[in-house]
Write an enzyme that holds these catalytic residues in place. Structure first.
Site, PDB file in Angstrom:
ATOM      1  N   GLU A  91       0.811  -1.225   0.030  1.00 53.71           N
ATOM      2  CA  GLU A  91      -0.005   0.250  -0.074  1.00 53.71           C
ATOM      3  C   GLU A  91       0.886   1.164  -0.006  1.00 53.71           C
ATOM      4  OE1 GLU A  91      -3.597  -1.691   2.761  1.00 53.71           O
ATOM      5  OE2 GLU A  91      -2.871   0.411   3.136  1.00 53.71           O
ATOM      6  N   CYS A 104       3.183   8.578   1.303  1.00 58.90           N
ATOM      7  CA  CYS A 104       3.433   7.790   2.472  1.00 58.90           C
ATOM      8  C   CYS A 104       3.810   6.375   1.891  1.00 58.90           C
ATOM      9  CB  CYS A 104       2.184   7.432   3.337  1.00 58.90           C
ATOM     10  SG  CYS A 104       2.259   6.581   4.574  1.00 58.90           S
ATOM     11  N   CYS A 111       4.195  -6.475   8.332  1.00 60.13           N
ATOM     12  CA  CYS A 111       5.021  -6.144   9.487  1.00 60.13           C
ATOM     13  C   CYS A 111       5.216  -6.762  10.499  1.00 60.13           C
ATOM     14  CB  CYS A 111       4.525  -4.617  10.168  1.00 60.13           C
ATOM     15  SG  CYS A 111       5.688  -3.943  11.358  1.00 60.13           S
ATOM     16  N   CYS A 115       1.994  -4.528  16.386  1.00 56.80           N
ATOM     17  CA  CYS A 115       1.195  -3.512  17.251  1.00 56.80           C
ATOM     18  C   CYS A 115      -0.126  -4.035  17.391  1.00 56.80           C
ATOM     19  CB  CYS A 115       1.545  -2.140  16.954  1.00 56.80           C
ATOM     20  SG  CYS A 115       3.244  -1.494  16.709  1.00 56.80           S
ATOM     21  N   CYS A 118      -2.871  -2.161  14.849  1.00 56.70           N
ATOM     22  CA  CYS A 118      -2.571  -2.090  13.583  1.00 56.70           C
ATOM     23  C   CYS A 118      -2.899  -2.662  12.556  1.00 56.70           C
ATOM     24  CB  CYS A 118      -1.028  -1.734  13.443  1.00 56.70           C
ATOM     25  SG  CYS A 118      -0.276  -1.242  11.729  1.00 56.70           S
ATOM     26  N   SER A 198       9.611   7.100   9.899  1.00 52.97           N
ATOM     27  CA  SER A 198       8.889   6.860  11.260  1.00 52.97           C
ATOM     28  C   SER A 198       9.310   5.253  11.521  1.00 52.97           C
ATOM     29  CB  SER A 198       7.410   6.931  10.983  1.00 52.97           C
ATOM     30  OG  SER A 198       6.600   6.491  12.001  1.00 52.97           O
ATOM     31  N   SER A 221       7.214   6.328  17.180  1.00 55.66           N
ATOM     32  CA  SER A 221       5.966   6.106  17.573  1.00 55.66           C
ATOM     33  C   SER A 221       6.043   5.607  18.947  1.00 55.66           C
ATOM     34  CB  SER A 221       5.402   4.991  16.584  1.00 55.66           C
ATOM     35  OG  SER A 221       5.152   5.444  15.338  1.00 55.66           O
ATOM     36  N   LEU A 222       5.786   6.506  19.847  1.00 52.35           N
ATOM     37  CA  LEU A 222       5.785   6.179  21.277  1.00 52.35           C
ATOM     38  C   LEU A 222       4.585   5.528  21.944  1.00 52.35           C
ATOM     39  CD1 LEU A 222       8.152   6.468  23.412  1.00 52.35           C
ATOM     40  CD2 LEU A 222       6.903   8.682  24.133  1.00 52.35           C
ATOM     41  N   HIS A 223       3.558   6.080  21.599  1.00 54.35           N
ATOM     42  CA  HIS A 223       2.128   5.630  22.321  1.00 54.35           C
ATOM     43  C   HIS A 223       1.771   5.313  23.455  1.00 54.35           C
ATOM     44  CE1 HIS A 223       1.680   5.197  17.878  1.00 54.35           C
ATOM     45  NE2 HIS A 223       2.356   4.263  17.635  1.00 54.35           N
ATOM     46  N   ASN A 297      -7.711   5.481  13.822  1.00 55.86           N
ATOM     47  CA  ASN A 297      -8.655   5.125  12.852  1.00 55.86           C
ATOM     48  C   ASN A 297      -8.914   3.551  12.859  1.00 55.86           C
ATOM     49  OD1 ASN A 297      -9.934   5.224  10.374  1.00 55.86           O
ATOM     50  ND2 ASN A 297      -8.193   6.121   9.344  1.00 55.86           N
ATOM     51  N   CYS A 340      -3.485   2.350   7.713  1.00 59.59           N
ATOM     52  CA  CYS A 340      -2.537   1.615   6.806  1.00 59.59           C
ATOM     53  C   CYS A 340      -2.652   0.077   7.164  1.00 59.59           C
ATOM     54  CB  CYS A 340      -1.182   1.922   7.639  1.00 59.59           C
ATOM     55  SG  CYS A 340       0.163   1.120   6.938  1.00 59.59           S
TER      56      CYS A 340
HETATM   57  N1  SAH Z   1       6.275   0.966  11.497  1.00 59.84           N
HETATM   58  C1  SAH Z   1       6.402   2.443  11.659  1.00 59.84           C
HETATM   59  C2  SAH Z   1       6.047   3.141  10.575  1.00 59.84           C
HETATM   60  C3  SAH Z   1       4.695   2.637   9.896  1.00 59.84           C
HETATM   61  S1  SAH Z   1       3.162   2.882  11.089  1.00 59.84           S
HETATM   62  C4  SAH Z   1       5.853   2.989  13.060  1.00 59.84           C
HETATM   63  O1  SAH Z   1       5.214   2.113  13.720  1.00 59.84           O
HETATM   64  O2  SAH Z   1       6.228   4.136  13.294  1.00 59.84           O
HETATM   65  C5  SAH Z   1       2.977   4.758  11.019  1.00 59.84           C
HETATM   66  C6  SAH Z   1       2.275   5.322  12.017  1.00 59.84           C
HETATM   67  O3  SAH Z   1       0.899   5.099  12.080  1.00 59.84           O
HETATM   68  C7  SAH Z   1       2.643   4.855  13.449  1.00 59.84           C
HETATM   69  O4  SAH Z   1       2.748   5.727  14.206  1.00 59.84           O
HETATM   70  C8  SAH Z   1       1.376   3.940  13.809  1.00 59.84           C
HETATM   71  O5  SAH Z   1       1.280   3.546  15.208  1.00 59.84           O
HETATM   72  C9  SAH Z   1       0.257   4.517  13.204  1.00 59.84           C
HETATM   73  N2  SAH Z   1      -0.839   3.663  13.043  1.00 59.84           N
HETATM   74  C10 SAH Z   1      -0.860   2.365  12.737  1.00 59.84           C
HETATM   75  N3  SAH Z   1      -2.340   2.043  12.652  1.00 59.84           N
HETATM   76  C11 SAH Z   1      -2.886   2.868  12.880  1.00 59.84           C
HETATM   77  C12 SAH Z   1      -4.401   3.542  13.183  1.00 59.84           C
HETATM   78  N4  SAH Z   1      -5.203   2.222  12.771  1.00 59.84           N
HETATM   79  N5  SAH Z   1      -4.991   4.685  13.312  1.00 59.84           N
HETATM   80  C13 SAH Z   1      -3.945   5.401  13.477  1.00 59.84           C
HETATM   81  N6  SAH Z   1      -2.747   5.381  13.339  1.00 59.84           N
HETATM   82  C14 SAH Z   1      -2.150   4.141  13.189  1.00 59.84           C
HETATM   83 FE1  SF4 Z   2       4.423  -2.267  12.153  1.00 52.94          FE
HETATM   84 FE2  SF4 Z   2       4.472   0.271  12.348  1.00 52.94          FE
HETATM   85 FE3  SF4 Z   2       2.197  -1.299  12.357  1.00 52.94          FE
HETATM   86 FE4  SF4 Z   2       3.257  -1.244  14.454  1.00 52.94          FE
HETATM   87  S1  SF4 Z   2       2.363   0.456  13.566  1.00 52.94           S
HETATM   88  S2  SF4 Z   2       2.887  -2.935  13.180  1.00 52.94           S
HETATM   89  S3  SF4 Z   2       5.684  -0.939  13.733  1.00 52.94           S
HETATM   90  S4  SF4 Z   2       3.627  -0.906  10.606  1.00 52.94           S
END
Ligand code: SAH
Ligand code: SF4
Length: 356
Positions: A91, A104, A111, A115, A118, A198, A221-223, A297, A340
């Site tokens: 994508e 993007c 991956c 997480c 995700c 990122s 990406s700290l979260h 999202n 994503c």
């Molecule tokens: N793997 C890397 C880069 C890709 S994800 C990372 O995790 O940083 C890019 C960003 O999108 C990350 O901050 C991730 O936490 C966020 N993300 C993933 N799924 C999401 C969702 N459903 N809604 C909002 N942000 C999301």
């Molecule tokens: Fe991978 Fe980034 Fe999605 Fe976490 S948020 S599963 S590191 S793509």
């Protein structure tokens, strides 16, 4: 399989052409066709003789992906599903803003981090993308946005910003990511400062990237402001504590002089409370950084929900009053599987993907 030329830089293309018994400048011409004119075939390279084109076709391919599906949002966003030469689905998203045009990019097929919130993590991991496959996404988005007549796309300029925020973890595909950064900069003419990488917070990767001394923006990406919560959201990153990640970022700022962005995906009722906001403010105090709040999202099949607007505002205000620069990611591309990994997930399940 024919060797892909997309992914080689001008210098490497000059060498290849010399190996073919051609003058070096032919390599520059091919680089120009691939990266500046987005050529898909040697037939388009009209300043190369027919014999050379035929010779190249026997051995090489440009190596562009095939567009499988495009979803256009009403705000001009376009989400593309691309098929790579081996059938892998990837994508990428084009985001036109009034001031700039961003894309993007994905760095992996799926991956391995997984997480828990995700969509990309849900569908597992297949392989790393090659540098050419990463840059291909930028070229394809640019072409798609130019050729589409979706609303908001009438004035598409050259792609001038890139974020590595698509599928996958860029620092787990380190060498290809670095090569892609150089290709974007040197062959496509994109400023390093306009590129954001990122990462989910791989400490070794952050330290290695700092030594490259590139002017790219690092987004982490700290979260979560504490280990307990972070381990629940990102169980496979438990080897590095929040403190170790912050320390690596502090060193990154010292070594590169660049501000670091912390991404914080707000998950309703999970990490969006006032206690977390205060803890985050304390954690980031005095750091040359900026926080990007990303309202979740929702992903079908996952129990997480978006934060309320009230909670987003409260969270934001706590950080601002602590003197931390904070922005909120605009929720763009809603209605087009914008989180994503969702478009690919749906295509893999063979569910119908409606056009917007
Ligand atoms: N793997 C890397 C880069 C890709 S994800 C990372 O995790 O940083 C890019 C960003 O999108 C990350 O901050 C991730 O936490 C966020 N993300 C993933 N799924 C999401 C969702 N459903 N809604 C909002 N942000 C999301
Ligand atoms: Fe991978 Fe980034 Fe999605 Fe976490 S948020 S599963 S590191 S793509």
């Amino acid at each position: 399989m024919l060797t892909r030329l997309l992914g080689l830089n001008s210098e490497e293309l000059r060498q290849r052409l010399q190996e073919e018994g051609e003058p070096a400048y032919r390599g520059d011409q091919i680089a120009e066709w691939i990266y500046r004119h987005q050529a898909h075939t040697f037939a388009e390279m009209t300043n190369l003789g027919q014999t050379l084109r035929a010779q190249l076709e026997n051995k090489y391919q440009v190596g562009r992906s095939r567009v499988i599906n495009v979803q256009h949002g009403q705000d001009g966003t376009a989400k593309l599903l691309l098929e790579m030469c081996d059938g892998a689905l990837v994508e990428t998203v084009g985001l036109p803003y009034p001031e700039h045009f961003t894309c993007c990019l994905s760095t992996q097929v799926g991956c391995p981090i997984g997480c828990v919130f995700c969509a990309t993590g849900l569908s597992g991991y297949t392989r790393n993308l090659e540098p050419g496959e990463i840059v291909d996404q930028a070229l394809t988005v640019q072409e798609e946005m130019r050729s589409s007549n979706s609303p908001g796309n009438n004035d598409i300029r050259r792609l001038d910003h890139v974020t590595f925020m698509g599928m996958g973890e860029p620092l787990l595909n380190y060498e290809a990511t670095i090569k892609a950064l150089h290709l974007l900069n040197e062959e496509l003419g994109m400023g390093m400062r306009n590129i954001t990488v990122s990462t989910v917070g791989l400490v070794t990767g952050i330290r290695k990237l700092a030594q490259e001394k590139l002017q790219v923006t690092l987004a982490v990406s700290l979260h979560a402001p504490n280990d307990n919560l972070r381990r629940k959201l990102i169980p496979r990153m438990g080897q590095w504590s929040v403190a170790e990640i912050i320390k690596a970022c502090r060193d990154y700022i010292r070594d590169t002089g660049r501000r670091v962005t912390f991404e914080y995906c707000l998950l309703g009722g999970v990490n969006d409370g006032t206690a977390e906001a205060h803890q985050l403010a304390v954690l980031l105090r005095g750091l040359k950084c900026h926080v990007n709040l990303i309202p979740y999202n929702p992903v079908p099949g996952l129990a997480f929900k978006a934060p309320s607007s009230r909670q987003i505002q409260v969270f934001r205000e706590i950080l601002s009053s602590a003197g931390i620069q904070v922005t909120q990611r605009f929720q763009r591309g809603q209605g087009i599987d914008a989180a994503c990994g969702q478009l690919r997930q749906r295509a893999m399940k063979k569910a119908p993907v409606e056009q917007y």
